[in-house]
Motif scaffolding. Sequence first.
Motif, mmCIF file in Angstrom:
data_model
loop_
_atom_site.group_PDB
_atom_site.id
_atom_site.type_symbol
_atom_site.label_atom_id
_atom_site.label_comp_id
_atom_site.label_asym_id
_atom_site.label_seq_id
_atom_site.Cartn_x
_atom_site.Cartn_y
_atom_site.Cartn_z
ATOM 1 N N HIS A 84 0.830 -1.190 0.000
ATOM 2 C CA HIS A 84 0.000 0.000 0.000
ATOM 3 C C HIS A 84 0.872 1.250 0.000
ATOM 4 C CE1 HIS A 84 -2.770 -3.047 1.686
ATOM 5 N NE2 HIS A 84 -3.699 -2.353 1.044
ATOM 6 N N ALA A 85 0.330 2.300 -0.540
ATOM 7 C CA ALA A 85 0.933 3.630 -0.405
ATOM 8 C C ALA A 85 0.126 4.411 0.622
ATOM 9 C CB ALA A 85 0.933 4.347 -1.752
ATOM 10 N N VAL A 86 0.710 5.454 1.160
ATOM 11 C CA VAL A 86 0.035 6.237 2.201
ATOM 12 C C VAL A 86 0.098 7.720 1.845
ATOM 13 C CG1 VAL A 86 0.559 4.532 3.991
ATOM 14 C CG2 VAL A 86 2.136 6.438 3.607
ATOM 15 N N ILE A 87 -0.825 8.455 2.410
ATOM 16 C CA ILE A 87 -0.837 9.918 2.315
ATOM 17 C C ILE A 87 -0.918 10.465 3.725
ATOM 18 C CG2 ILE A 87 -2.126 11.957 1.551
ATOM 19 C CD1 ILE A 87 -2.993 10.455 -0.896
ATOM 20 N N ALA A 88 0.066 11.271 4.091
ATOM 21 C CA ALA A 88 0.122 11.860 5.428
ATOM 22 C C ALA A 88 0.937 13.145 5.360
ATOM 23 C CB ALA A 88 0.723 10.874 6.425
ATOM 24 N N LEU A 89 0.984 13.836 6.487
ATOM 25 C CA LEU A 89 1.747 15.076 6.555
ATOM 26 C C LEU A 89 3.227 14.794 6.732
ATOM 27 C CD1 LEU A 89 -0.473 17.372 8.831
ATOM 28 C CD2 LEU A 89 -0.062 17.606 6.377
ATOM 29 N N ARG A 90 4.055 15.537 6.029
ATOM 30 C CA ARG A 90 5.499 15.521 6.212
ATOM 31 C C ARG A 90 5.992 16.940 5.984
ATOM 32 N NH1 ARG A 90 9.986 11.337 3.814
ATOM 33 N NH2 ARG A 90 9.167 10.096 5.534
ATOM 34 N N GLU A 91 6.635 17.485 7.008
ATOM 35 C CA GLU A 91 7.097 18.874 6.972
ATOM 36 C C GLU A 91 5.947 19.844 6.696
ATOM 37 O OE1 GLU A 91 10.067 19.634 7.847
ATOM 38 O OE2 GLU A 91 10.888 17.589 7.852
ATOM 39 N N GLY A 92 4.780 19.508 7.255
ATOM 40 C CA GLY A 92 3.626 20.394 7.123
ATOM 41 C C GLY A 92 2.912 20.315 5.794
ATOM 42 N N LYS A 93 3.281 19.377 4.923
ATOM 43 C CA LYS A 93 2.645 19.251 3.614
ATOM 44 C C LYS A 93 2.144 17.823 3.421
ATOM 45 C CE LYS A 93 5.599 22.748 1.429
ATOM 46 N NZ LYS A 93 6.538 23.025 0.312
ATOM 47 N N LEU A 94 1.023 17.727 2.714
ATOM 48 C CA LEU A 94 0.521 16.399 2.390
ATOM 49 C C LEU A 94 1.464 15.734 1.382
ATOM 50 C CD1 LEU A 94 -3.349 16.858 2.054
ATOM 51 C CD2 LEU A 94 -2.125 15.577 3.809
ATOM 52 N N GLY A 113 -3.909 9.152 5.927
ATOM 53 C CA GLY A 113 -3.681 9.359 7.351
ATOM 54 C C GLY A 113 -2.895 8.253 8.025
ATOM 55 N N GLN A 114 -1.995 7.598 7.286
ATOM 56 C CA GLN A 114 -1.152 6.568 7.885
ATOM 57 C C GLN A 114 0.299 6.789 7.482
ATOM 58 O OE1 GLN A 114 -2.427 2.594 8.291
ATOM 59 N NE2 GLN A 114 -4.551 2.987 7.725
ATOM 60 N N ARG A 115 1.201 6.178 8.244
ATOM 61 C CA ARG A 115 2.636 6.344 8.039
ATOM 62 C C ARG A 115 3.317 4.999 8.240
ATOM 63 N NH1 ARG A 115 4.899 10.439 12.095
ATOM 64 N NH2 ARG A 115 3.715 11.881 10.774
ATOM 65 N N PHE A 116 4.386 4.773 7.494
ATOM 66 C CA PHE A 116 5.134 3.518 7.629
ATOM 67 C C PHE A 116 5.901 3.490 8.947
ATOM 68 C CE2 PHE A 116 4.804 3.942 2.965
ATOM 69 C CZ PHE A 116 4.204 2.726 2.670
ATOM 70 N N VAL A 117 5.927 2.298 9.557
ATOM 71 C CA VAL A 117 6.644 2.136 10.820
ATOM 72 C C VAL A 117 8.135 1.975 10.529
ATOM 73 C CG1 VAL A 117 4.646 1.072 11.917
ATOM 74 C CG2 VAL A 117 6.351 -0.366 10.798
ATOM 75 N N PRO A 118 9.008 2.404 11.438
ATOM 76 C CA PRO A 118 10.460 2.224 11.236
ATOM 77 C C PRO A 118 10.818 0.739 11.265
ATOM 78 C CG PRO A 118 9.999 3.884 12.915
ATOM 79 C CD PRO A 118 8.704 3.188 12.638
ATOM 80 N N ILE A 119 11.744 0.341 10.381
ATOM 81 C CA ILE A 119 12.161 -1.064 10.332
ATOM 82 C C ILE A 119 13.681 -1.213 10.426
ATOM 83 C CG2 ILE A 119 10.137 -1.767 8.996
ATOM 84 C CD1 ILE A 119 11.869 -1.763 6.503
ATOM 85 N N VAL A 120 14.419 -0.109 10.516
ATOM 86 C CA VAL A 120 15.877 -0.154 10.611
ATOM 87 C C VAL A 120 16.276 0.183 12.039
ATOM 88 C CG1 VAL A 120 18.058 0.759 9.740
ATOM 89 C CG2 VAL A 120 16.111 0.508 8.193
ATOM 90 N N ALA A 121 17.070 -0.686 12.646
ATOM 91 C CA ALA A 121 17.537 -0.472 14.019
ATOM 92 C C ALA A 121 19.004 -0.849 14.107
ATOM 93 C CB ALA A 121 16.703 -1.298 15.001
#
Length: 344
Positions: A174-184, A300-308
């Motif tokens: 899936h792709a997502v649409i969310a805010l990043r740096e105040g922009k969609l 309104g969703q964002r990918f979870v971090p997967i690099v640690a």
Amino acid sequence: RARERRARFVGKNGACNVAHKNIREQGRFLQDVFTTLVDLKWPHTLLIFTMSFLCSWLLFGMVWWLIAFAHGDLDHSTRLQRSPEEGLAGAPVSFVPCVTSIHSFTSAFLFSIEVQVTIGFGGRMVTEECPAAILVLIVQNIVGLVINAIMLGCIFMKTSQAHRRAETLIFSKHAVIALREGKLCFMLRVGDLRKSMIISATIRMQVVKKTASLEGEVVPLNQIDIQMENPVGGNSIFLVSPLIIYHVIDKNSPLYDISPLNLHHHEDLEIIVILEGVVETTGITTQARTSYLADEILWGQRFVPIVAEEDGRYSVDYSKFGNTVKVPTPSCTARQLEEDKSIM
């Protein structure tokens, strides 16, 4: 009742969903025989591979049989003959055949195989009695080398095709649409499962939808390039670990007037993502493709971090590659969000 979902232009696995019909100039495919052979399916390629050798062996087997028949090698009564000089004395002289130990078409066929694949069992050989036999020997060797070069080259190209490497380049489901740096932003995740890298990797994105011009011309599959952004800037990416690629939805974006309320009503909307690069181990250019329909875009969703970082090195958890979490996101279009900011 929900409208029927339109067919994809590009599948999730990157295959283009286009059928070519009524091609009248079929002869153009024969002008590039090698590419045509490489593009064939494996059963057809193996069939042509087998038949090319069998037909050449049978053809030259027939030629060797005709040479033996014309010279009298198949006539057992000519095995012993008298020379003109020694005819009065009655001294027997051995008959010299063009090819030794050829008594039938079967033995001629076996000799054809021995000549072309350079297998020598020692029972059959060409003598210097017939210049025509020597000429046929040279021709068959050249023909055999050409067949070997073409067919082995075709098999090699099919086993090392670039799309095989693209199978280990993955995109988020899936792709997502969310805010990043105040922009969609429209965001997706891309990763490479292999340790060998893709050199000079570039990524681009297109929106494919049905449009109509001012003159009334209908374009069923209009391809519109949209600007992609990524953490390292520009279209080039360093794909050593999974990256989140995003597109800022601004006034130049085809997604400028899309909101979460009308997103799933855009049945004709399809976003195609194309990743290109050079395979480090082979130097062959490869391309991976995928697409996202309207119902595969999560608002309104964002990918979870997967690099640690673990034990002094970075670890990637691919089990969470496509996982997302909900984040606060305005339920309005990018145009409305920009207008609200300008008013404030």
